[in-house]
Design a protein around this motif. Structure first.
Motif, mmCIF file in Angstrom:
data_model
loop_
_atom_site.group_PDB
_atom_site.id
_atom_site.type_symbol
_atom_site.label_atom_id
_atom_site.label_comp_id
_atom_site.label_asym_id
_atom_site.label_seq_id
_atom_site.Cartn_x
_atom_site.Cartn_y
_atom_site.Cartn_z
ATOM 1 N N CYS A 146 0.821 -1.210 0.000
ATOM 2 C CA CYS A 146 0.000 0.000 0.000
ATOM 3 C C CYS A 146 0.861 1.270 0.000
ATOM 4 O O CYS A 146 1.851 1.354 0.734
ATOM 5 N N THR A 147 0.463 2.248 -0.797
ATOM 6 C CA THR A 147 1.109 3.558 -0.762
ATOM 7 C C THR A 147 0.147 4.652 -0.312
ATOM 8 O O THR A 147 0.576 5.766 -0.040
ATOM 9 N N CYS A 148 -1.153 4.345 -0.238
ATOM 10 C CA CYS A 148 -2.109 5.372 0.193
ATOM 11 C C CYS A 148 -2.177 5.439 1.715
ATOM 12 O O CYS A 148 -2.700 6.393 2.256
ATOM 13 N N LYS A 149 -1.659 4.406 2.362
ATOM 14 C CA LYS A 149 -1.584 4.320 3.829
ATOM 15 C C LYS A 149 -2.960 4.210 4.481
ATOM 16 O O LYS A 149 -3.113 4.484 5.668
ATOM 17 N N GLN A 150 -3.969 3.844 3.724
ATOM 18 C CA GLN A 150 -5.331 3.708 4.256
ATOM 19 C C GLN A 150 -5.774 2.248 4.294
ATOM 20 O O GLN A 150 -6.913 1.954 4.668
ATOM 21 N N THR A 151 -4.930 1.333 3.873
ATOM 22 C CA THR A 151 -5.300 -0.073 3.841
ATOM 23 C C THR A 151 -5.693 -0.599 5.227
ATOM 24 O O THR A 151 -5.146 -0.151 6.242
ATOM 25 N N SER A 152 -6.581 -1.545 5.248
ATOM 26 C CA SER A 152 -6.971 -2.179 6.510
ATOM 27 C C SER A 152 -6.097 -3.399 6.786
ATOM 28 O O SER A 152 -6.254 -4.045 7.821
#
Ligand code: FES
Length: 79
Positions: A61-67
């Motif tokens: 992940c690069t958006c840093k919003q992954t669960s």
């Protein structure tokens, strides 16, 4: 016209049993891995260490919003 930042996961070759440091603050210049930039940034986020469970290409992940950090779970599609 607004500039929208698009995030995409980055595919990296991981090696089973090897440890990595995933960037959780988004300031690293070595995405998706930590390069220590969080120390100079105004953030309370730090790197997240993880051990690869298997060898192969994994999408981090690069958006840093992954669960499911450090792995992409598709959340970037809804940002
Ligand atoms: S890049 Fe896909 S969930 Fe963050």
């Amino acid at each position: 016209m607004s500039e929208e930042k698009k995030y995409e996961p980055i595919g990296v070759e991981l090696e089973e049993g090897k440890r990595y440091a995933w960037c959780s603050c988004s300031h690293s210049g070595d995405q998706p891995f930590c390069d220590g930039s969080h120390r100079a940034a105004d953030t309370d986020k730090v790197s997240m260490g993880f051990e690869a469970e298997e060898s192969g290409t994994k999408y981090l992940c690069t958006c840093k919003q992954t669960s499911n950090p450090p792995y992409c779970d598709g959340t970037h599609n809804s940002l």
